[in-house]
Design a protein around this motif. Structure first.
Motif, PDB file in Angstrom:
ATOM      1  N   ASN A   1       0.868  -1.176   0.000  1.00 28.44           N
ATOM      2  CA  ASN A   1       0.000   0.000   0.000  1.00 28.44           C
ATOM      3  C   ASN A   1       0.905   1.225   0.000  1.00 28.44           C
ATOM      4  OD1 ASN A   1      -1.747   2.090   0.464  1.00 28.44           O
ATOM      5  ND2 ASN A   1      -2.723   1.200   2.245  1.00 28.44           N
ATOM      6  N   THR A   2       1.009   1.884  -1.146  1.00 31.67           N
ATOM      7  CA  THR A   2       1.874   3.055  -1.280  1.00 31.67           C
ATOM      8  C   THR A   2       1.122   4.358  -1.043  1.00 31.67           C
ATOM      9  OG1 THR A   2       1.478   3.040  -3.655  1.00 31.67           O
ATOM     10  CG2 THR A   2       3.466   1.923  -2.876  1.00 31.67           C
ATOM     11  N   GLY A   3      -0.150   4.261  -0.683  1.00 28.87           N
ATOM     12  CA  GLY A   3      -0.961   5.453  -0.454  1.00 28.87           C
ATOM     13  C   GLY A   3      -0.851   5.966   0.965  1.00 28.87           C
ATOM     14  N   THR A   4      -1.678   6.958   1.262  1.00 35.56           N
ATOM     15  CA  THR A   4      -1.688   7.565   2.594  1.00 35.56           C
ATOM     16  C   THR A   4      -2.897   7.143   3.411  1.00 35.56           C
ATOM     17  OG1 THR A   4      -2.806   9.521   1.723  1.00 35.56           O
ATOM     18  CG2 THR A   4      -0.385   9.578   1.805  1.00 35.56           C
ATOM     19  N   VAL A   5      -3.746   6.299   2.843  1.00 34.54           N
ATOM     20  CA  VAL A   5      -4.939   5.816   3.549  1.00 34.54           C
ATOM     21  C   VAL A   5      -4.948   4.293   3.547  1.00 34.54           C
ATOM     22  CG1 VAL A   5      -6.356   7.845   3.046  1.00 34.54           C
ATOM     23  CG2 VAL A   5      -6.342   5.945   1.454  1.00 34.54           C
ATOM     24  N   ALA A   6      -5.649   3.727   4.517  1.00 37.96           N
ATOM     25  CA  ALA A   6      -5.807   2.278   4.572  1.00 37.96           C
ATOM     26  C   ALA A   6      -6.694   1.819   3.420  1.00 37.96           C
ATOM     27  CB  ALA A   6      -6.409   1.865   5.909  1.00 37.96           C
ATOM     28  N   LEU A   7      -6.366   0.677   2.851  1.00 39.46           N
ATOM     29  CA  LEU A   7      -7.150   0.107   1.758  1.00 39.46           C
ATOM     30  C   LEU A   7      -7.911  -1.102   2.277  1.00 39.46           C
ATOM     31  CD1 LEU A   7      -4.542   0.169  -1.146  1.00 39.46           C
ATOM     32  CD2 LEU A   7      -6.335   1.827  -0.652  1.00 39.46           C
ATOM     33  N   GLU A   8      -9.207  -1.122   2.008  1.00 37.39           N
ATOM     34  CA  GLU A   8     -10.036  -2.247   2.428  1.00 37.39           C
ATOM     35  C   GLU A   8     -10.365  -3.089   1.206  1.00 37.39           C
ATOM     36  OE1 GLU A   8     -14.189  -3.150   4.831  1.00 37.39           O
ATOM     37  OE2 GLU A   8     -13.556  -1.092   4.500  1.00 37.39           O
ATOM     38  N   LEU A   9      -9.961  -4.352   1.248  1.00 39.08           N
ATOM     39  CA  LEU A   9     -10.220  -5.239   0.126  1.00 39.08           C
ATOM     40  C   LEU A   9     -11.699  -5.591   0.062  1.00 39.08           C
ATOM     41  CD1 LEU A   9      -7.127  -5.439   0.328  1.00 39.08           C
ATOM     42  CD2 LEU A   9      -7.344  -7.811  -0.331  1.00 39.08           C
ATOM     43  N   ASN A  10     -12.197  -5.739  -1.144  1.00 35.28           N
ATOM     44  CA  ASN A  10     -13.592  -6.129  -1.366  1.00 35.28           C
ATOM     45  C   ASN A  10     -13.694  -7.631  -1.150  1.00 35.28           C
ATOM     46  OD1 ASN A  10     -16.171  -6.582  -2.190  1.00 35.28           O
ATOM     47  ND2 ASN A  10     -15.931  -5.744  -4.232  1.00 35.28           N
ATOM     48  N   THR A  11     -14.117  -8.022   0.044  1.00 33.91           N
ATOM     49  CA  THR A  11     -14.116  -9.431   0.424  1.00 33.91           C
ATOM     50  C   THR A  11     -15.375 -10.169  -0.031  1.00 33.91           C
ATOM     51  OG1 THR A  11     -14.936  -8.805   2.602  1.00 33.91           O
ATOM     52  CG2 THR A  11     -12.562  -9.113   2.371  1.00 33.91           C
ATOM     53  N   THR A  12     -15.968  -9.697  -1.106  1.00 33.29           N
ATOM     54  CA  THR A  12     -17.088 -10.437  -1.695  1.00 33.29           C
ATOM     55  C   THR A  12     -16.689 -11.035  -3.037  1.00 33.29           C
ATOM     56  OG1 THR A  12     -17.959  -8.450  -2.776  1.00 33.29           O
ATOM     57  CG2 THR A  12     -18.806  -8.964  -0.568  1.00 33.29           C
ATOM     58  N   THR A  13     -15.442 -10.801  -3.449  1.00 33.53           N
ATOM     59  CA  THR A  13     -14.967 -11.325  -4.731  1.00 33.53           C
ATOM     60  C   THR A  13     -13.620 -12.003  -4.537  1.00 33.53           C
ATOM     61  OG1 THR A  13     -13.784  -9.314  -5.322  1.00 33.53           O
ATOM     62  CG2 THR A  13     -16.075  -9.435  -6.004  1.00 33.53           C
ATOM     63  N   GLY A  14     -13.184 -12.691  -5.557  1.00 35.84           N
ATOM     64  CA  GLY A  14     -11.852 -13.264  -5.557  1.00 35.84           C
ATOM     65  C   GLY A  14     -11.786 -14.654  -4.974  1.00 35.84           C
ATOM     66  N   ILE A  15     -10.560 -15.126  -4.777  1.00 28.45           N
ATOM     67  CA  ILE A  15     -10.314 -16.457  -4.237  1.00 28.45           C
ATOM     68  C   ILE A  15     -10.769 -16.497  -2.785  1.00 28.45           C
ATOM     69  CG2 ILE A  15      -8.531 -18.177  -3.721  1.00 28.45           C
ATOM     70  CD1 ILE A  15      -6.832 -16.730  -5.919  1.00 28.45           C
ATOM     71  N   SER A  16     -11.670 -17.383  -2.474  1.00 27.79           N
ATOM     72  CA  SER A  16     -12.203 -17.540  -1.109  1.00 27.79           C
ATOM     73  C   SER A  16     -12.652 -16.206  -0.527  1.00 27.79           C
ATOM     74  CB  SER A  16     -11.158 -18.193  -0.202  1.00 27.79           C
ATOM     75  OG  SER A  16     -10.758 -19.426  -0.708  1.00 27.79           O
ATOM     76  N   ASP A  17     -13.267 -15.371  -1.349  1.00 31.89           N
ATOM     77  CA  ASP A  17     -13.742 -14.044  -0.937  1.00 31.89           C
ATOM     78  C   ASP A  17     -12.638 -13.219  -0.266  1.00 31.89           C
ATOM     79  OD1 ASP A  17     -16.256 -14.518  -1.962  1.00 31.89           O
ATOM     80  OD2 ASP A  17     -17.034 -15.315  -0.080  1.00 31.89           O
TER      81      ASP A  17
END
Length: 161
Positions: A71-87
């Motif tokens: 995470n190279t930004g200045t804010v926390a990133l929240e992953l979208n846990t409704t998609t992807g491998i094992s959500d």
């Protein structure tokens, strides 16, 4: 009626003084607007640091994929846990085949929230019975898709050695 700000020197008239004051204010506001304010604006950034591949069963296909995201930004990133491998918010693609569509695939090390300037190391295990279905072999391009809530998808590509 006073014509000059400084009576004795008669150097600057009121009109010139007002114009200079307005000019100084405009320059100050521009500096604050373009140089200082952006420092306080939150920035979103995600970088793919590294990809490691391993072949546990000795065939032509990789079945362990380790990715490191930062995470190279200045804010926390929240992953979208409704998609992807094992959500998890993370998915992989080779050609048109998504890893999330292969049964038995697992992911370890993923975190739902990434703090600023931190790394996340994820290991994806493809069952050896299905690694040929996924098709990640030498010279094949792997697409890594990271879905972030409120931002969208970050897509990275990596060509297997």
């Amino acid at each position: 009626m006073q014509k000059y700000i400084f009576r004795r020197r008669r150097a600057i008239s009121n009109v010139v003084a007002a114009a200079l004051l307005i000019g100084i204010v405009v320059v100050a506001v521009a500096l604050i607007w373009f140089l200082i304010a952006p420092m306080f604006t939150p920035k979103v950034g995600l970088t793919l640091v590294s990809v490691s591949l391993d072949n546990r069963d000795g065939d032509a296909y990789y079945d362990v994929i380790e990715i490191v995201l930062r995470n190279t930004g200045t804010v926390a990133l929240e992953l979208n846990t409704t998609t992807g491998i094992s959500d998890s918010g993370i998915d992989l693609r080779v050609g048109t085949t998504y890893a999330s569509n292969i049964s038995g695939i697992t992911i370890q090390g993923n975190q739902p929230v990434m703090s600023p300037n931190t790394d996340m190391r994820c290991t994806i295990f493809i069952p050896t019975d299905y690694d040929d279905d996924f098709g990640l072999a030498s010279g094949v391009t792997l697409t890594i898709i990271v879905s972030i809530k409120g931002v969208g998808d970050y897509t990275f590509t990596y060509t297997a050695p």
